[in-house]
Design an enzyme around this catalytic site. Sequence first.
Site: not given
Ligand code: FAD
Length: 452
Positions: A36, A112, A307, A439
Amino acid sequence: MSKKVVVIGGGPGGYEAAIELAKLGAEVSLIEKAHLGGTCLNCGCIPTKTLLSGAETYATLKNADRFGIAVSDCKVDYARLYSRKEDVVKRLRNGVQFLMRKHGIQVVEGNASFSDKSHIAVDSGNKRSIIAFDAAIIATGSMPSMPPIPGIDGRNVMNSTDALELKELPERMAVIGGGVIGLELSAFFSKIGTKVTILEACPQILPEMDEDIVQEYLKLSGMSNSVKTSCKVQAIEDSATGKVVRYTDTTGMALSVECDKVLVATGRRAYTQGLNLEGIGVLTDRGRIQTNENYQTSVENVFAIGDVNGKAQLAHAATSQGRYAAQVIMGNKPTVKTSVVPWCVFTEPEMAGVGLSEKQAKKAGVAYEIAQFSFAASGKAMSMGKAEGFIKILYGPEYHEILGAKIVGPHATDLIGEMVLALSLETTLEELADTMHPHPTLCEALADAARQ
Ligand code: FAD
């Protein structure tokens, strides 16, 4: 009967969508195959910022003399920095678990995959379960994209997730890619003693950003000598002392950098593996799931947020899109605003922005004027010993509506919040200037910029 909604992916997009759905009365299942919190909590925003806080504390202590404080024998204990990061991640993960329980969301562990337009199969070990749904939200995020460079699969070549798991501090690191992730990790490692060299293909690091912001960052961060721009990486090879990254400059001259570890930070691509999107007719474009303005895919009851739709690879964008999609699914008029998207770079100094940049305004032929204020004139910044950097606000010449803001300087990533609200509320420069700011604070510099 309540609507049955399945959310695939427990990142900031997925879990926030699940909470919003539950609040609006849906029966929600959230499927997560790993941890999570997704990328953000486990290998993105949170671990990087936790490590960066450690590196900043070290830098502050090393410079404590400036404040009249004598600190001797100030050393980095990398193992403890690392374990603090693990601890923060674990605590926040537990927090998400608590939120799921609190909102009555069923968390299903497993991988999934769509069986059809109303059923999802979840595989966990050798067990398979089928979940029926009225609507589904795909929030499966992204993964590091590795360009086809010879040697990229070799030993000691890492992506950002590997870099956050390093148990020992490398002496020398080459970072391929001068985007946000590359810069933040470079800032961390270089601050605690690694010699970092950043190789960027474009003529400028953070290619989308205004040049004056990037130049100010390079000047203040002391990273100028560590950055090589307009270079094309040709190969990564083993060398007598570790690794060597071979690249060419704009003239085609062959150059190289020696290092112990190579970090590849060349962007991320949508993660849709194993979802069986084609099987149910969800369309993608260069791997990203296509959606309309409601985050609805080509299949009416299937939505894609965060993303995976490639609109903005940021955690807060994923969260807002998730909440928006949840409101649409539950038949509500969406109240969440998803069009004003701030971005932040957590380096030292920090950079942040929202709305139009000067580069974008010029490209789009939008008329603008600039209000600017330097932190050199900010009492608070001076008291903090950080009177460097500036605020730049773009506004319309006729009505003075705020079009965008960029900040490079202390706490830029916190300050930008006010400008996000200003843009969301279509505020004018005069309204910002006439709003009373506390301030002495850094945020009063925003009003000072507007008063210029
Ligand atoms: P994710 O957070 O990628 O979550 C997707 C989830 O889906 C994962 O847990 C995965 O295991 C699960 N999943 C995938 N396929 C399946 C499946 N078939 N069945 C079940 N589960 C599945 N963004 C910011 O805004 N600020 C920051 O400072 C920042 N710093 C970052 C630093 C780094 C090093 C990185 C790599 C990214 C950073 N980001 C930052 C980007 C941010 O992490 C992502 O934009 C964000 O996590 C996207 O959220 P999400 O919910 O779309 O997907």
